[in-house]
Design an enzyme around this catalytic site. Structure first.
Site, PDB file in Angstrom:
ATOM      1  N   HIS A 117       6.412  -2.554 -20.468  1.00 21.89           N
ATOM      2  CA  HIS A 117       5.065  -2.980 -20.057  1.00 21.89           C
ATOM      3  C   HIS A 117       5.108  -3.954 -18.885  1.00 21.89           C
ATOM      4  O   HIS A 117       4.227  -4.807 -18.750  1.00 21.89           O
ATOM      5  CB  HIS A 117       4.305  -3.648 -21.218  1.00 21.89           C
ATOM      6  CG  HIS A 117       4.450  -2.935 -22.524  1.00 21.89           C
ATOM      7  ND1 HIS A 117       3.639  -1.896 -22.893  1.00 21.89           N
ATOM      8  CD2 HIS A 117       5.347  -3.095 -23.524  1.00 21.89           C
ATOM      9  CE1 HIS A 117       4.021  -1.458 -24.085  1.00 21.89           C
ATOM     10  NE2 HIS A 117       5.055  -2.162 -24.490  1.00 21.89           N
TER      11      HIS A 117
ATOM     12  N   SER B 233       5.550  -6.422  10.002  1.00 19.38           N
ATOM     13  CA  SER B 233       4.111  -6.289  10.154  1.00 19.38           C
ATOM     14  C   SER B 233       3.759  -6.605  11.606  1.00 19.38           C
ATOM     15  O   SER B 233       4.380  -7.466  12.219  1.00 19.38           O
ATOM     16  CB  SER B 233       3.423  -7.273   9.211  1.00 19.38           C
ATOM     17  OG  SER B 233       2.152  -7.622   9.717  1.00 19.38           O
TER      18      SER B 233
ATOM     19  N   LYS C 133       6.702 -11.024   7.448  1.00 15.29           N
ATOM     20  CA  LYS C 133       6.823  -9.885   6.537  1.00 15.29           C
ATOM     21  C   LYS C 133       8.038  -9.010   6.807  1.00 15.29           C
ATOM     22  O   LYS C 133       8.432  -8.778   7.940  1.00 15.29           O
ATOM     23  CB  LYS C 133       5.580  -9.001   6.662  1.00 15.29           C
ATOM     24  CG  LYS C 133       4.350  -9.677   6.139  1.00 15.29           C
ATOM     25  CD  LYS C 133       4.127  -9.334   4.694  1.00 15.29           C
ATOM     26  CE  LYS C 133       2.928  -8.494   4.631  1.00 15.29           C
ATOM     27  NZ  LYS C 133       2.496  -7.862   3.543  1.00 15.29           N
TER      28      LYS C 133
ATOM     29  N   GLU D 191       8.317   2.779  -0.203  1.00 10.32           N
ATOM     30  CA  GLU D 191       6.915   3.170  -0.379  1.00 10.32           C
ATOM     31  C   GLU D 191       6.721   4.618   0.052  1.00 10.32           C
ATOM     32  O   GLU D 191       5.951   5.371  -0.555  1.00 10.32           O
ATOM     33  CB  GLU D 191       6.001   2.232   0.417  1.00 10.32           C
ATOM     34  CG  GLU D 191       5.981   0.831  -0.200  1.00 10.32           C
ATOM     35  CD  GLU D 191       5.311  -0.215   0.686  1.00 10.32           C
ATOM     36  OE1 GLU D 191       4.727   0.135   1.716  1.00 10.32           O
ATOM     37  OE2 GLU D 191       5.389  -1.398   0.332  1.00 10.32           O
TER      38      GLU D 191
END
Ligand code: ARG
Length: 458
Positions: free
Chosen positions: A156, A277, A283, A290
């Site tokens: 979980h 970024s 970043k 992804e």
């Protein structure tokens, strides 16, 4: 000129031609189409349609064409041919004239395309199997150097029990091994040659189809011509294999994305697989992961798409079936790319052991072990579970971990708790106790690594 012009008095509308043509994607079957044509020319000699010298000339020309195609496959795209079968025939006729027109005797594009595609699938499966092995090897190597990197295992997305980074790697080895055997099973079923089934009823020439299958490297020839020209089970199966494989890779990617968050901070991804970024200078984004996670969607889409296309199709060949290729090509290319990318990610990953260890220590992930400790002292498990729950609450109240509570504090919850509880609560003990096949104990993990290495040895 189309292969079928005789019966027509009008030429095709340009828009229809564009709609109907498949050369812009089935050009990828060029090599297979030529190889199939060479095998077919040999079969035509056995039924006296071609003489030996005619066959020789056809074969030499086809081989020349093959070399040209291999050197520059994209050149095919400049042609106006309808599909790859038409293109090969047109090129042949351009090169040797009327003899080229004999090659299509007794065959149809229906058995031809089925054969070409199966041959293509066979080659592609071998490439995929190699890539899967490479990823498994990368996982095993990463496991090997991270056997003592303890980190929280999750259920979980809550810290549950301590595991090691090695154990996590080996979980994906298992998934990939199933993917590998799934693909091998698919390969067995698709290794049957359609050639000689003609348009739908079988060729009218007495060709030895088994021998033909053997020449093409198939294990055998198919047994029913109607089924053969309308069967695309192998496309469905490969796409199902790819879909499952991509589900695994997407979970692998997601785990790593999570490990890479500033919140978890368990790993450092290499600069070579991350990007920045345009706005926020601080970043470093896990784009590669992804994309792997995201590309899973299009692969599932390809499976659904061909499932729907084939559903309810009457026997035998229908043009709907031309829709089998783009999704398949794209899905298998995508799967392969994602396998390759996963290897690069792993080969350059850094596990932040200290951070991982801190996360385990703060996560009350030794609670089950404390319950087991009480069980060993005669407390029934359900009661032990309840007691430890209360201990966790108390520890949280004080902002400490279980082992930071004093013996006196612990004894308030159960009198059976003694000094030896601290050994049990130690991380090492939590791992070592799970010394069953498949468990996280270092000894078991080391054994699993050895087994995987043996299996993956060349
Ligand atoms: N381009 C077609 C395909 O991919 C080849 C078979 C055409 N057969 C036909 N009967 N029109 O399915």
């Amino acid at each position: 000129m189309a292969l079928w012009g005789g019966r027509f008095t009008q030429i095709a509308d340009q828009r229809f031609k564009q709609f109907n043509d498949s050369l812009h994607f089935d050009y990828r079957l060029a090599e297979q189409d030529i190889i199939v044509s060479i095998a077919w020319s040999k079969a035509l000699v056995t039924v006296n349609v071609l003489s030996n010298s005619e066959q020789y000339l056809l074969e030499q020309t086809l081989k020349k064409l093959l070399a040209e195609v291999q050197a520059n496959p994209e050149h095919i795209l400049s042609s106006k041919a309808e599909d790859i079968h038409s293109w090969v025939e047109e090129e042949l006729i351009k090169k040797i004239g009327v003899l080229g027109k004999k090659l299509h005797t007794g065959r149809s594009r229906n058995d031809q395309v089925a054969t070409d595609l199966k041959l293509w699938c066979k080659t592609q499966v071998m490439v995929l199997l190699g890539a899967m092995r490479d990823l498994q090897k990368a996982l095993v190597s990463t496991a090997k150097v991270n056997q003592d990197a303890v980190m929280p295992g999750y259920t979980h997305l809550q810290r549950a029990q301590p595991v090691t980074f090695a154990h996590w790697c080996l979980a994906y080895v298992e998934m990939l091994m199933r993917d590998e055997t799934r693909l091998q099973d698919t390969l067995k079923r698709l290794d049957v040659s359609p050639l000689g089934c003609g348009a739908l009823a079988g060729t009218a020439y007495k060709i030895d189809r088994e021998q033909l299958a053997c020449h093409l490297g198939f294990a055998s020839a198919t047994r029913n011509s109607l089924d053969t020209v309308s069967d695309r089970d192998h496309v469905l199966e490969l796409l199902a294999d790819a879909s499952i494989g991509m589900v695994h890779l997407s979970r692998f990617a997601e785990d790593l994305i999570f490990f890479n968050t500033e919140e978890a901070d368990f790993i450092e991804l290499s600069d070579i697989v991350t990007s920045g970024s345009s706005l926020m200078p601080q970043k470093k984004n896990p784009d590669v992961l992804e994309l792997i996670r995201g590309k899973c969607g299009r692969v599932q889409g390809a499976l659904t798409s061909i499932m729907m296309t084939l559903k309810g199709l009457p026997l035998a060949y229908n043009k709907d079936m031309q829709e089998d290729k783009q999704g398949l090509f794209d899905a298998l290319d995508t799967w392969l790319d994602c396998l390759y990318m996963s290897v690069i990610v792993l080969d350059n990953i850094q596990v932040k052991r200290l951070r991982c260890q801190q996360a385990v220590e703060q996560g009350y992930s030794n609670s089950t072990d404390m319950a087991d400790y009480l069980v060993a002292k005669g407390v029934p498990f359900r009661e032990a579970h309840h007691i430890v729950g209360k201990v966790v609450l108390e520890a949280m109240k004080h902002g400490v971990v279980l082992e930071e509570l004093s013996l006196a504090q612990l004894k308030q919850f159960s009198v059976v708790i003694e000094e030896d509880v601290y050994d049990i609560l130690a991380l090492r003990s939590c791992l070592e106790k799970r010394n069953v096949r498949g468990g996280v104990a270092p000894q078991q993990v080391a054994f699993a690594i050895t087994e995987a290495e043996k299996r993956l040895a060349p």
